[in-house]
Scaffold this active site. Structure first.
Site, PDB file in Angstrom:
ATOM      1  N   LYS A  11       0.858  -1.192   0.000  1.00 41.71           N
ATOM      2  CA  LYS A  11       0.000   0.000   0.000  1.00 41.71           C
ATOM      3  C   LYS A  11       0.887   1.232   0.000  1.00 41.71           C
ATOM      4  O   LYS A  11       1.748   1.375   0.875  1.00 41.71           O
ATOM      5  CB  LYS A  11      -0.899   0.031   1.238  1.00 41.71           C
ATOM      6  CG  LYS A  11      -2.145  -0.805   1.117  1.00 41.71           C
ATOM      7  CD  LYS A  11      -3.086  -0.519   2.269  1.00 41.71           C
ATOM      8  CE  LYS A  11      -4.373  -1.308   2.126  1.00 41.71           C
ATOM      9  NZ  LYS A  11      -5.254  -1.125   3.293  1.00 41.71           N
TER      10      LYS A  11
ATOM     11  N   GLU B 250      -0.603  -2.048  16.337  1.00 38.56           N
ATOM     12  CA  GLU B 250      -0.875  -2.815  15.107  1.00 38.56           C
ATOM     13  C   GLU B 250      -0.663  -4.321  15.351  1.00 38.56           C
ATOM     14  O   GLU B 250      -1.358  -5.148  14.766  1.00 38.56           O
ATOM     15  CB  GLU B 250       0.004  -2.323  13.951  1.00 38.56           C
ATOM     16  CG  GLU B 250      -0.251  -0.865  13.525  1.00 38.56           C
ATOM     17  CD  GLU B 250      -1.537  -0.647  12.717  1.00 38.56           C
ATOM     18  OE1 GLU B 250      -2.324  -1.591  12.533  1.00 38.56           O
ATOM     19  OE2 GLU B 250      -1.749   0.502  12.273  1.00 38.56           O
TER      20      GLU B 250
ATOM     21  N   LYS C 108       0.494 -10.900   8.623  1.00 34.59           N
ATOM     22  CA  LYS C 108       0.233  -9.952   7.537  1.00 34.59           C
ATOM     23  C   LYS C 108       0.588 -10.553   6.185  1.00 34.59           C
ATOM     24  O   LYS C 108      -0.146 -10.382   5.205  1.00 34.59           O
ATOM     25  CB  LYS C 108       1.006  -8.647   7.762  1.00 34.59           C
ATOM     26  CG  LYS C 108       0.795  -7.687   6.620  1.00 34.59           C
ATOM     27  CD  LYS C 108       0.548  -6.284   6.991  1.00 34.59           C
ATOM     28  CE  LYS C 108       0.202  -5.483   5.739  1.00 34.59           C
ATOM     29  NZ  LYS C 108       0.193  -4.064   5.937  1.00 34.59           N
TER      30      LYS C 108
ATOM     31  N   GLU D 233      -6.901  -5.867  -1.398  1.00 32.48           N
ATOM     32  CA  GLU D 233      -7.996  -5.574  -0.466  1.00 32.48           C
ATOM     33  C   GLU D 233      -9.380  -5.654  -1.104  1.00 32.48           C
ATOM     34  O   GLU D 233     -10.176  -4.707  -1.062  1.00 32.48           O
ATOM     35  CB  GLU D 233      -7.778  -4.195   0.194  1.00 32.48           C
ATOM     36  CG  GLU D 233      -8.598  -4.066   1.479  1.00 32.48           C
ATOM     37  CD  GLU D 233      -8.288  -2.805   2.267  1.00 32.48           C
ATOM     38  OE1 GLU D 233      -7.118  -2.639   2.659  1.00 32.48           O
ATOM     39  OE2 GLU D 233      -9.199  -2.005   2.473  1.00 32.48           O
TER      40      GLU D 233
ATOM     41  N   ARG E 104      -8.328  -8.839   3.230  1.00 31.72           N
ATOM     42  CA  ARG E 104      -7.340  -7.872   3.730  1.00 31.72           C
ATOM     43  C   ARG E 104      -7.976  -6.775   4.596  1.00 31.72           C
ATOM     44  O   ARG E 104      -7.299  -6.137   5.388  1.00 31.72           O
ATOM     45  CB  ARG E 104      -6.553  -7.265   2.552  1.00 31.72           C
ATOM     46  CG  ARG E 104      -5.425  -6.367   3.022  1.00 31.72           C
ATOM     47  CD  ARG E 104      -4.439  -6.037   1.940  1.00 31.72           C
ATOM     48  NE  ARG E 104      -3.478  -5.065   2.412  1.00 31.72           N
ATOM     49  CZ  ARG E 104      -2.374  -4.738   1.772  1.00 31.72           C
ATOM     50  NH1 ARG E 104      -2.090  -5.315   0.624  1.00 31.72           N
ATOM     51  NH2 ARG E 104      -1.545  -3.854   2.266  1.00 31.72           N
TER      52      ARG E 104
ATOM     53  N   ASN F  96      -7.902  -3.657   8.800  1.00 24.46           N
ATOM     54  CA  ASN F  96      -8.452  -2.338   9.136  1.00 24.46           C
ATOM     55  C   ASN F  96      -9.189  -2.361  10.476  1.00 24.46           C
ATOM     56  O   ASN F  96      -9.859  -1.385  10.832  1.00 24.46           O
ATOM     57  CB  ASN F  96      -9.424  -1.863   8.040  1.00 24.46           C
ATOM     58  CG  ASN F  96      -8.709  -1.657   6.709  1.00 24.46           C
ATOM     59  OD1 ASN F  96      -7.505  -1.418   6.687  1.00 24.46           O
ATOM     60  ND2 ASN F  96      -9.433  -1.779   5.615  1.00 24.46           N
TER      61      ASN F  96
ATOM     62  N   HIS G  21      -9.558   0.709  12.583  1.00 22.57           N
ATOM     63  CA  HIS G  21      -9.113   1.859  11.797  1.00 22.57           C
ATOM     64  C   HIS G  21     -10.240   2.831  11.416  1.00 22.57           C
ATOM     65  O   HIS G  21      -9.956   3.970  11.068  1.00 22.57           O
ATOM     66  CB  HIS G  21      -8.403   1.394  10.522  1.00 22.57           C
ATOM     67  CG  HIS G  21      -6.988   0.936  10.774  1.00 22.57           C
ATOM     68  ND1 HIS G  21      -6.679  -0.077  11.652  1.00 22.57           N
ATOM     69  CD2 HIS G  21      -5.789   1.363  10.274  1.00 22.57           C
ATOM     70  CE1 HIS G  21      -5.356  -0.259  11.667  1.00 22.57           C
ATOM     71  NE2 HIS G  21      -4.801   0.608  10.850  1.00 22.57           N
TER      72      HIS G  21
ATOM     73  N   HIS H  97      -9.179   6.294  12.297  1.00 20.68           N
ATOM     74  CA  HIS H  97      -8.882   7.359  11.319  1.00 20.68           C
ATOM     75  C   HIS H  97      -9.634   8.644  11.651  1.00 20.68           C
ATOM     76  O   HIS H  97      -9.108   9.748  11.491  1.00 20.68           O
ATOM     77  CB  HIS H  97      -9.250   6.909   9.900  1.00 20.68           C
ATOM     78  CG  HIS H  97      -8.167   6.109   9.241  1.00 20.68           C
ATOM     79  ND1 HIS H  97      -8.422   5.207   8.244  1.00 20.68           N
ATOM     80  CD2 HIS H  97      -6.832   6.073   9.444  1.00 20.68           C
ATOM     81  CE1 HIS H  97      -7.278   4.647   7.852  1.00 20.68           C
ATOM     82  NE2 HIS H  97      -6.301   5.154   8.572  1.00 20.68           N
TER      83      HIS H  97
HETATM   84  N1  GLY Z   1      -2.261  -1.499   7.083  1.00 19.47           N
HETATM   85  C1  GLY Z   1      -3.335  -2.214   6.507  1.00 19.47           C
HETATM   86  C2  GLY Z   1      -2.969  -2.920   5.239  1.00 19.47           C
HETATM   87  O1  GLY Z   1      -1.826  -2.981   4.872  1.00 19.47           O
HETATM   88  O2  GLY Z   1      -3.840  -3.413   4.579  1.00 19.47           O
END
Ligand code: GLY
Length: 336
Positions: free
Chosen positions: A135, A177, A214, A224, A228, A232, A235, A239
């Site tokens: 990302k 995280e 991950k 995503e 994926r 989040n 988040h 956010h």
């Molecule tokens: N930080 C979330 C992702 O990489 O999808």
């Protein structure tokens, strides 16, 4: 320790090692022109360890902080690449935290339709999460990550020694995280963090375990489309809190606060204790009413609802469509 992200032709290794920076020439292919992007908060010797083994390089040092993740700085990096006469065979290396990785990665993704990108994350948050998965983005008009691309790195080099110079607050933000991945995918990791008597000592294990989670998620859903989104967790509210805080809170701190409402009420006391142990905040200095406009602007809320991740049992999750009002009502219930 090397963790592989298997994505066919886009596969890459993540090397996690004490002293890994000294291995830069072995892990990264730098016998070419290299743009090294770092920031003013990163010790200079980290970028120097990379430039020492480049054939030809230029270092761009941006002011530290999310406010540098702009289209203006993106343009500045592109201009440097043009000035250096870089072509498609050259590469970009990010040395720093999430801001540097996102911005340098986006520059690499788009310069001449894409050049090689290496990530050398030096904050815990970038090491456990943002440096892998491809990302890349910049912020625009107050909206985080609104201009971006998926561009997988060629390799990720994690030197766990860089954590020794990292402020405690940054360590805590990175742990948020890892707690996120543990809450949704790995109850054993959650118990490990919960019972560790020395989190700083145990960071290398926490990093490799988080990366393994991950990597498996990204392999199954690199862009995503579904799974994926589990990454989040916390988040959506996180956010909104981050935008409302105007930069006074770190991303990981906002994610910590954002996870609590999204888990079952019976789980909240346990998660609160774990977050406090990590040195993280557990309540927002903002009300649901103050956060609502940010959720309404959430780029995923256009159809009136947002897909959120909810956790009832540690190590498992479900995805639900919720309206911003439903999400924020959970926040009001979650204050302990
Ligand atoms: N930080 C979330 C992702 O990489 O999808």
């Amino acid at each position: 320790m090397v963790i592989s992200v298997s994505l066919g032709a886009k596969s890459y290794p993540i090397t996690v090692e004490s002293g890994a920076l000294a291995q830069a020439s072995r892990e990264l292919s730098l016998d070419r022109r290299v743009l090294v992007v770092t920031d003013s908060g990163v010790p200079r010797e980290y970028a120097a360890a990379v430039t020492r083994v480049c054939r030809k390089f230029h270092v761009c040092t941006l002011p530290a902080g999310e406010s540098s993740k702009t289209l203006d700085n993106y343009r500045l990096l592109l201009q440097e690449m043009l000035r250096l006469g870089m072509d498609r065979g050259d590469c970009v290396v990010a040395v720093g935290g999430g801001m540097v990785g996102d911005l340098a990665g986006f520059t690499a993704a788009t310069y001449m339709r894409g050049v090689d990108f290496y990530n050398v994350p030096t904050t815990l948050l970038a090491q456990v999460d943002s440096s892998i998965g491809g990302k890349t983005a910049v912020d625009m008009d107050g909206v985080k990550n609104v201009v971006g691309a998926f561009h997988q790195p060629r390799a990720v080099l994690i030197d766990t020694d860089t954590l020794q110079s990292l402020p405690r607050r940054q360590i805590a933000a990175g742990l948020a995280e890892s707690v996120k991945m543990a809450m949704t995918c790995d109850e054993e990791l959650l118990s490990f963090i919960e019972s560790s008597d020395d989190l700083q000592r145990d960071l290398p294990w926490i990093i490799t375990r988080s990366l393994a989670i991950k990597a498996r998620v990204v392999e199954q859903d690199p862009t995503e489309q579904g799974l994926r989104r589990v990454l989040n967790f916390g988040h959506t509210i996180g956010h909104a809190i981050e935008s409302h805080s105007g930069g006074s809170l770190l991303h990981g701190e906002c994610v910590a606060i954002g996870m609590l409402p999204m888990c079952a009420p019976t789980l909240r006391p346990r998660l609160t204790d774990i977050l406090r142990k990590c040195g993280l905040p557990t309540a927002a200095q903002a009300s649901a009413v103050q956060l609502l406009p940010y959720l309404l602007h959430d780029k995923k809320a256009q159809s009136g609802s947002i897909t959120v991740v909810e956790v009832d049992t540690p190590g498992s999750f479900r995805m639900e469509r919720r309206t911003p009002e439903e999400i924020l009502s959970r926040m009001e219930d979650a204050v302990l």
